[in-house]
Motif scaffolding. Structure first.
Motif, PDB file in Angstrom:
ATOM      1  N   CYS A   1      -0.393 -34.745  40.595  1.00  0.00           N
ATOM      2  CA  CYS A   1      -1.719 -34.357  40.130  1.00  0.00           C
ATOM      3  C   CYS A   1      -2.762 -35.169  40.886  1.00  0.00           C
ATOM      4  CB  CYS A   1      -1.865 -34.588  38.636  1.00  0.00           C
ATOM      5  SG  CYS A   1      -3.537 -34.167  38.078  1.00  0.00           S
TER       6      CYS A   1
ATOM      7  N   GLY B   1      -6.086 -34.594  40.241  1.00  0.00           N
ATOM      8  CA  GLY B   1      -7.334 -34.476  39.479  1.00  0.00           C
ATOM      9  C   GLY B   1      -7.993 -35.851  39.397  1.00  0.00           C
ATOM     10  N   THR B   2      -9.218 -35.879  38.930  1.00  0.00           N
ATOM     11  CA  THR B   2      -9.985 -37.129  38.956  1.00  0.00           C
ATOM     12  C   THR B   2      -9.291 -38.291  38.252  1.00  0.00           C
ATOM     13  OG1 THR B   2     -11.933 -35.747  38.906  1.00  0.00           O
ATOM     14  CG2 THR B   2     -12.284 -38.086  38.497  1.00  0.00           C
ATOM     15  N   ALA B   3      -8.803 -38.049  37.031  1.00  0.00           N
ATOM     16  CA  ALA B   3      -8.191 -39.154  36.271  1.00  0.00           C
ATOM     17  C   ALA B   3      -6.991 -39.725  37.012  1.00  0.00           C
ATOM     18  CB  ALA B   3      -7.780 -38.664  34.884  1.00  0.00           C
ATOM     19  N   CYS B   4      -6.213 -38.853  37.618  1.00  0.00           N
ATOM     20  CA  CYS B   4      -5.032 -39.315  38.352  1.00  0.00           C
ATOM     21  C   CYS B   4      -5.437 -39.951  39.679  1.00  0.00           C
ATOM     22  CB  CYS B   4      -4.061 -38.160  38.566  1.00  0.00           C
ATOM     23  SG  CYS B   4      -3.313 -37.628  37.012  1.00  0.00           S
TER      24      CYS B   4
ATOM     25  N   CYS C   1      -6.046 -31.110  38.024  1.00  0.00           N
ATOM     26  CA  CYS C   1      -5.672 -31.641  36.702  1.00  0.00           C
ATOM     27  C   CYS C   1      -4.624 -30.764  36.005  1.00  0.00           C
ATOM     28  CB  CYS C   1      -6.914 -31.737  35.843  1.00  0.00           C
ATOM     29  SG  CYS C   1      -6.531 -32.307  34.192  1.00  0.00           S
ATOM     30  N   ILE C   2      -3.544 -31.398  35.582  1.00  0.00           N
ATOM     31  CA  ILE C   2      -2.496 -30.646  34.888  1.00  0.00           C
ATOM     32  C   ILE C   2      -2.570 -30.858  33.376  1.00  0.00           C
ATOM     33  CG2 ILE C   2      -0.919 -30.574  36.859  1.00  0.00           C
ATOM     34  CD1 ILE C   2       0.612 -32.931  35.501  1.00  0.00           C
ATOM     35  N   GLY C   3      -3.665 -31.428  32.927  1.00  0.00           N
ATOM     36  CA  GLY C   3      -3.890 -31.545  31.491  1.00  0.00           C
ATOM     37  C   GLY C   3      -3.193 -32.715  30.837  1.00  0.00           C
ATOM     38  N   ALA C   4      -2.843 -33.702  31.619  1.00  0.00           N
ATOM     39  CA  ALA C   4      -2.167 -34.879  31.052  1.00  0.00           C
ATOM     40  C   ALA C   4      -2.948 -36.143  31.412  1.00  0.00           C
ATOM     41  CB  ALA C   4      -0.739 -34.945  31.587  1.00  0.00           C
ATOM     42  N   CYS C   5      -4.277 -36.027  31.428  1.00  0.00           N
ATOM     43  CA  CYS C   5      -5.124 -37.141  31.885  1.00  0.00           C
ATOM     44  C   CYS C   5      -4.880 -38.419  31.088  1.00  0.00           C
ATOM     45  CB  CYS C   5      -6.595 -36.778  31.778  1.00  0.00           C
ATOM     46  SG  CYS C   5      -7.024 -35.247  32.575  1.00  0.00           S
TER      47      CYS C   5
HETATM   48  S1  FES Z   1      -6.380 -35.499  36.308  1.00  0.00           S
HETATM   49 FE1  FES Z   1      -4.254 -35.615  36.408  1.00  0.00          FE
HETATM   50  S2  FES Z   1      -3.672 -34.880  34.502  1.00  0.00           S
HETATM   51 FE2  FES Z   1      -5.801 -34.650  34.452  1.00  0.00          FE
END
Ligand code: FES
Length: 177
Positions: free
Chosen positions: A98, A100-103, A139-143
């Motif tokens: 992932c 996404g931003t959080a990852c 994002c895979i929804g596991a932030c």
């Molecule tokens: S950014 Fe990786 S799970 Fe949301």
């Protein structure tokens, strides 16, 4: 003569036993909602599904067909017509990182670099021996458990670069090398 019609009578709900933490169906649902579940958003929805799951299996296609209220045959038709949709994982194992931003802020880019180094492939590619398909996703929804990766369809969170490298190395060692 494509008679790949999947069982149409499957439950329209997201398959429950996929993975302990799998919010990807929720994210897919959000995409469909954004398009008001319009049948003509099928291609966009399939794109989103592939981004989240890396490939489109029977279960997922049937789920999308139910949600968009289009015949499964049409969903299959579209998914098989466009070469950019994968109906199967290309490799024996898949690792989706992932980004996404959080990852990303928790080092997903380093994980991607490390996998690239040991497997010698880039995201979107499969090793020549067919052992590993390596992908990145939004994002895979596991932030909450970032950084997260998906190993063979199962979400793993709070991973370190070393953990991912070990896992992938194990797969690569299973095959030729
Ligand atoms: S950014 Fe990786 S799970 Fe949301």
């Amino acid at each position: 003569m494509a008679t790949q019609a999947a069982t149409v009578d499957k439950s329209p709900t997201a398959p429950a036993a996929k993975a302990p933490v799998d919010n990807r169906y929720k994210l897919l649902e959000a995409t469909m909602k954004r398009y008001s579940y319009q049948a003509d958003s099928l291609i966009e929805v399939l794109h989103s599904a592939q981004q989240l799951f890396s490939f489109l299996d029977d279960e997922l296609l049937t789920y999308i067909a139910h949600k968009l209220k289009v015949p499964p045959s049409r969903v299959y038709g579209v998914a098989t017509f466009y070469h950019f949709f994968n109906l199967k994982p290309q490799g024996k194992h898949t690792c989706v990182v992932c980004m996404g931003t959080a990852c990303y802020v928790k080092g997903a880019d380093k994980i991607v670099d490390a996998i690239g180094k040991i497997s010698k492939i880039k995201p979107g590619e499969t090793t020549a021996d067919g052992e590993l398909s390596f992908m990145v996703a939004r994002c895979i929804g596991a932030c909450g458990i970032a950084p997260a990766v998906v190993y063979d369809g199962a979400v793993a969170g709070l991973v370190s670069t070393e953990m991912v490298v070990d896992k992938v190395k194990g797969w690569l060692a299973d095959g030729s090398e």
